[in-house]
Motif scaffolding. Structure first.
Motif, mmCIF file in Angstrom:
data_model
loop_
_atom_site.group_PDB
_atom_site.id
_atom_site.type_symbol
_atom_site.label_atom_id
_atom_site.label_comp_id
_atom_site.label_asym_id
_atom_site.label_seq_id
_atom_site.Cartn_x
_atom_site.Cartn_y
_atom_site.Cartn_z
ATOM 1 N N GLU A 59 0.839 -1.203 0.000
ATOM 2 C CA GLU A 59 0.000 0.000 0.000
ATOM 3 C C GLU A 59 0.876 1.257 0.000
ATOM 4 O O GLU A 59 0.569 2.241 -0.685
ATOM 5 C CB GLU A 59 -0.934 -0.005 1.217
ATOM 6 N N LYS A 62 2.213 1.752 -3.586
ATOM 7 C CA LYS A 62 1.244 2.316 -4.534
ATOM 8 C C LYS A 62 1.089 3.822 -4.347
ATOM 9 O O LYS A 62 0.876 4.553 -5.322
ATOM 10 C CB LYS A 62 -0.116 1.623 -4.386
ATOM 11 N N ARG A 63 1.197 4.265 -3.098
ATOM 12 C CA ARG A 63 1.094 5.709 -2.845
ATOM 13 C C ARG A 63 2.332 6.458 -3.351
ATOM 14 O O ARG A 63 2.231 7.620 -3.741
ATOM 15 C CB ARG A 63 0.890 5.965 -1.344
#
Length: 499
Positions: A59, A62-63
């Motif tokens: 996560e 992806k950021r």
């Protein structure tokens, strides 16, 4: 059976044992690959720009790392091409694989000292899994041919640069070198037609057992062999030929014609190599699909293809994929590609182990009216109708005709080179259209709503696609014709060879 064939069997058993260790725990293996990649690239320019040292999870990644195609990643690649180190991956690349992009011009794909061995291992394991499953190892004792690009490499800032197939030629294992054709001299011929003629002369009297290459160019080689032999079938020229290895395009549109010129069926192995990495290969003659290589230095991501052009598309890792759903394939590699959109679409047909089929190109579709027809659908429609009617296809491409010259409703225009034409062209067109409507409900709605008229098939002259590729300077090697486009750039050019 010769010594090489005998020795290959225990080697194959060992390779399959190793493969079985990782293929059943693919998600766990991918997590390890992800963590290793982030750690190794943390001190590169890209790693610093995208805060790799702070990434603790997918996560977080992806950021920090947006999706990019080659053009968007190009500023980093250009720095590497100029000689800068530690840009996308530690140090300098071992090679640049030179490819032709439709919008980017020449592309330089970095290959690292870590990623190069994965290309070789995957190609080797594709053959070893075949030997282990079938027990057929005799091809190792005969001659093998790999139709590929020139092995002559240029230099970019001290980095060897050339076509991937030419680079790979420098890494063929020593135990296969004496079996391998064509010769280095012949392989260096740049003109594809002269090269094929030279390969025919060089291999005509050899004991060819394995033949590898992109199907349309192998077909060209077979056609010229047959002419030289006075019309003989390939099985009568190469009596021990038993294995065809291919990649790059779907073999099915070529299979009937290929088997016709060969004179019998032969085993085949589908592979999925790209300059960016060797992604998958067919590991069974009994089961469909290509085994996804989850331990090959690449962390895969997937974007549902119908969301790809959204501003914030869904982006998932292997553990969240669904069966029978089209995804755009995203790569993160040990050569320094990050959030990299390969441009291909794949569909999972198994999750134990993870197996895929390649369904097309994300930018190769027709959606002039919102139908979003994809490569998998047009290939299925044409091949289904061809099989039912005994028609044989050499090659085809499809484009929208938005403004028909004679007026009337727009339509999809199919340019088809037939090896064996339909007895009734209109009936054949209707069959293709009917199958396509069943495969794509949006297309069906447009036909039934009188927004589109049924598709139109334009028969082309013999060798039309070969002549088109020659005109474009893309004859041979790894080049292939896009099966469908959302514009008429190919259609308008190929029209000069209408039958």
């Amino acid at each position: 059976m010769g010594l090489k064939a005998l020795l290959s069997k225990p080697f194959a058993a060992y390779a399959v044992w190793q493969i079985n260790k990782w293929k059943r725990k693919a998600v766990e293996v991918q997590t390890g690959v992800f963590e290793s990649l982030i750690k190794d690239a943390a001190n590169t320019a890209f790693g610093r720009d995208h805060h790799f040292s702070d990434i603790q999870s997918y996560e977080d990644f992806k950021r920090s790392v947006p999706l990019r195609d080659y053009e968007e990643l190009r500023p980093y690649v250009d720095r590497m091409v100029k000689g800068e180190e530690d840009v996308l991956w530690p140090g300098k690349p071992a090679y640049f694989a030179k490819t032709s992009g439709t919008t980017s011009g020449v592309k330089y794909i970095p290959i690292s000292k870590e990623s190069m061995p994965e290309h070789i291992k995957a190609a080797r394991n594709a053959l070893l899994t075949y030997i282990h499953e079938t027990g057929k190892a005799e091809f190792v004792d005969g001659k093998m041919i790999f139709l590929q690009g020139s092995p002559i490499l240029d230099k970019k800032a001290g980095v060897s640069t050339g076509r991937l197939s030419g680079i790979v030629a420098h890494h063929v294992p020593g135990y296969l070198q004496k079996n391998r054709l064509p010769s280095y001299k012949t392989n260096c011929i740049e003109d594809w037609e002269l090269k094929v003629d030279a390969i025919v002369e060089e291999t005509f009297h050899e004991d060819m057992r394995l033949i590898s290459g992109i199907p349309p160019w192998v077909q060209m080689y077979f056609d010229r062999l047959s002419v030289k032999a006075g019309g003989k079938k390939i099985k009568d020229i190469f009596k021990n030929f038993g294995l065809f290895v291919y990649g790059g395009v779907n073999f099915e549109p070529y299979r009937a014609r290929m088997e016709e010129v060969i004179g019998r069926k032969v085993d085949s192995i589908e592979t999925y190599p790209a300059s960016e990495g060797f992604i998958a290969y067919q590991d069974s003659q009994k089961e469909k699909g290509l085994l996804l290589l989850v331990n090959a230095g690449m962390f895969y991501e997937f974007v549902p293809s119908d969301e790809y052009f959204n501003e914030n598309p869904t982006r998932i890792s292997l553990k969240d994929v669904e069966l029978d759903k089209n995804y755009a394939l995203i790569l993160n590699t040990n050569a320094g590609l990050w959030g990299y959109s390969l441009g291909d679409t794949v569909k999972f047909i198994s999750k134990d182990p993870y197996k895929i089929i390649v369904t097309g190109r994300i930018k190769h579709y027709i959606s002039a009216f919102g139908e979003h027809v994809i490569g998998e659908e047009v290939e299925y429609a044409l091949l289904s109708a061809a099989k039912e009617t005994g028609v044989e296809i050499t090659e085809f491409t499809v484009a929208p005709q938005v403004s028909p010259p004679g007026g009337g409703l727009p339509y999809h225009e199919w340019f088809v080179e037939f090896a064996k034409e339909p007895a009734n062209a209109e009936e054949f067109s209707m069959k293709v259209d009917s199958v396509l409507q069943k495969k794509n409900i949006y297309y069906q709605d447009l036909i039934e709503g009188k927004i589109l008229r049924p598709l139109v098939i334009r028969p082309l002259q013999k060798d039309a696609f070969r002549n088109y590729m020659k005109m474009e300077g893309k004859l041979g090697g790894q080049n292939k014709v896009p099966r469908l486009s959302n514009d008429r750039q190919i259609a308008d050019k190929i029209s000069k060879w209408l039958n």
